[in-house]
Design an enzyme around this catalytic site. Structure first.
Site, short mmCIF file in Angstrom:
data_model
loop_
_atom_site.label_atom_id
_atom_site.label_comp_id
_atom_site.label_asym_id
_atom_site.label_seq_id
_atom_site.Cartn_x
_atom_site.Cartn_y
_atom_site.Cartn_z
N TYR A 97 0.82 -1.21 0.00
CA TYR A 97 0.00 0.00 0.00
C TYR A 97 0.85 1.26 0.00
O TYR A 97 2.07 1.20 0.21
CB TYR A 97 -0.96 -0.01 1.20
CG TYR A 97 -0.32 0.38 2.53
CD1 TYR A 97 0.54 -0.47 3.21
CD2 TYR A 97 -0.58 1.63 3.11
CE1 TYR A 97 1.12 -0.11 4.42
CE2 TYR A 97 -0.02 1.99 4.33
CZ TYR A 97 0.83 1.12 4.98
OH TYR A 97 1.40 1.48 6.17
N LYS B 199 6.44 -1.75 2.22
CA LYS B 199 5.22 -1.16 2.77
C LYS B 199 4.05 -2.12 2.53
O LYS B 199 3.23 -1.93 1.64
CB LYS B 199 4.97 0.21 2.12
CG LYS B 199 4.09 1.12 2.96
CD LYS B 199 4.18 2.55 2.50
CE LYS B 199 3.17 3.46 3.16
NZ LYS B 199 3.31 3.60 4.60
N GLU C 210 12.62 3.19 13.97
CA GLU C 210 11.63 4.19 13.54
C GLU C 210 10.44 4.11 14.47
O GLU C 210 10.48 3.40 15.48
CB GLU C 210 11.22 3.94 12.08
CG GLU C 210 10.60 2.56 11.87
CD GLU C 210 10.14 2.30 10.44
OE1 GLU C 210 9.95 3.26 9.68
OE2 GLU C 210 9.94 1.12 10.11
N LEU D 206 11.16 1.77 7.08
CA LEU D 206 10.55 2.18 5.82
C LEU D 206 11.30 3.40 5.27
O LEU D 206 11.54 4.35 6.03
CB LEU D 206 9.08 2.54 6.06
CG LEU D 206 8.31 2.75 4.77
CD1 LEU D 206 7.90 1.42 4.16
CD2 LEU D 206 7.10 3.62 4.98
N1 PDD Z 1 2.85 5.30 7.43
N2 PDD Z 1 7.59 4.13 8.89
C1 PDD Z 1 6.43 3.44 8.95
C2 PDD Z 1 6.44 2.11 9.62
C3 PDD Z 1 5.25 3.97 8.42
O1 PDD Z 1 4.11 3.27 8.46
C4 PDD Z 1 5.29 5.27 7.82
C5 PDD Z 1 4.08 5.92 7.24
C6 PDD Z 1 6.52 5.95 7.77
C7 PDD Z 1 6.66 7.30 7.11
O2 PDD Z 1 6.68 7.17 5.71
P1 PDD Z 1 6.14 8.32 4.75
O3 PDD Z 1 6.88 9.56 5.10
O4 PDD Z 1 6.46 7.82 3.39
O5 PDD Z 1 4.65 8.46 5.00
C8 PDD Z 1 7.64 5.35 8.30
C9 PDD Z 1 1.65 5.75 6.79
C10 PDD Z 1 1.40 7.20 6.71
C11 PDD Z 1 0.47 4.88 7.20
O6 PDD Z 1 0.70 3.69 7.31
O7 PDD Z 1 -0.65 5.38 7.36
#
Ligand code: PDD
Length: 286
Positions: A32, A146, A178, A202
């Site tokens: 996703y 992801k 993270e 991620l």
């Molecule tokens: N999640 N690390 C993890 C485990 C995450 O699920 C996310 C973002 C990030 C930040 O990535 P980005 O800057 O590309 O959004 C880091 C999203 C927003 C979610 O699962 O809703």
């Protein structure tokens, strides 16, 4: 009423139906993306699409749509939903097949995308900061992918909420990785630090933009392994994600971080980030 995309057509979200044998439902066998939209403009769209394509390739799901087609459908989805400030969610599963762990021979990927109002960080959090706790990183070893298999992330986030924190900061083998749904930055001796990209975190799109802005603004930064003791002594802690942008953390495990207020470097970086966003909104940059 929100309009979504499911397997080739736009329809009201309430009318969208997924087969119970969809491998996304049965196994969490899907990938996703979450993409913020400001004033109808999909933010960092090319980067999100590239990560989606990379992740699908990593788990051998063929979406049967190329980047141009994916871009077109997401842009159309935004138009169908009023082109305001939105959070676009797109999920591609391996498709529908009799339950078997092995990949099915014939299977058409399920592609679903929806748009919701973008709920950013509250004014209170931006002025006072958020709280976080540290937890053992119980996730698998492919955290760079992801995937919708997010049970560990969900349990970690829930534990944080039950302990009156907004995020869990994860520790694997003594090193900080993270947040449960965010990337992590620290300020130590006025230098911005973040863990390097690896299979344990991620590669966040917001993370990349923060480093890009730091380079442009001559803000010193280092991508390096971070021990828990460094986290505990940081003068600033930030969390980054596409929906919440850059969140200052002012309490860690019940203790004050720095002077207990969002730090100076956060104020600077957040200003640069908001300026960048405004330019995207005005169509001055992509
Ligand atoms: N999640 N690390 C993890 C485990 C995450 O699920 C996310 C973002 C990030 C930040 O990535 P980005 O800057 O590309 O959004 C880091 C999203 C927003 C979610 O699962 O809703």
């Amino acid at each position: 009423m929100s309009i979504c995309w499911l397997n080739g057509e736009f329809l009201p979200l309430e009318d969208a139906k997924i087969h119970v044998l969809d491998r996304g439902f049965i196994f969490g066998d899907s990938i996703y993306e979450v993409i913020p939209v400001y004033g109808g403009k999909l933010f960092r769209l090319e980067e999100h699409l590239q990560r989606l394509i990379n992740n699908l390739a990593a788990v051998k799901i063929d979406p049967k749509l190329n980047v141009q087609e994916l871009r077109g459908l997401l842009e159309a989805l935004v138009e169908h939903n009023g082109s305001g400030d939105l959070s676009v969610y797109v999920q591609v599963s391996r498709g529908v097949a009799a339950r078997d762990h092995a990949f099915p021979e014939l299977c058409l990927a399920t592609i679903f995308a929806m748009a919701n109002p973008l709920v950013g960080c509250s004014e209170k959090t931006l002025s006072e900061g958020a709280s976080a706790i540290t937890l053992d990183d119980i996730r698998w070893r492919y955290c760079h992918i992801k995937t919708t298999s997010l049970l560990a992330n969900i349990l970690l986030r829930q534990q944080a909420l039950e302990e009156d924190a907004t995020e869990a900061i994860l520790i694997r083998d003594g090193l900080v990785t993270e947040g449960a749904a965010s990337n992590l930055f620290l300020v130590v001796d006025t230098v911005l630090l973040t863990p390097p990209k690896s299979t344990f975190l991620l590669p966040g799109i917001t993370r990349d933009l923060i480093l890009e802005l730091a380079t442009k603004q001559n803000i010193a930064y280092k991508e390096c392994d971070i021990e828990q003791s460094t986290l505990n002594s940081a003068s600033e802690i930030w969390l980054s994600s596409s929906t919440k942008e850059i969140v200052p953390v002012t309490r860690l495990n019940g203790k004050q971080v720095g002077n207990g207020k969002p730090g100076n470097l956060w104020v600077q970086m957040n200003t640069h980030f908001q300026n960048y966003k405004d330019k995207v909104r005005q169509g001055l940059i992509n």
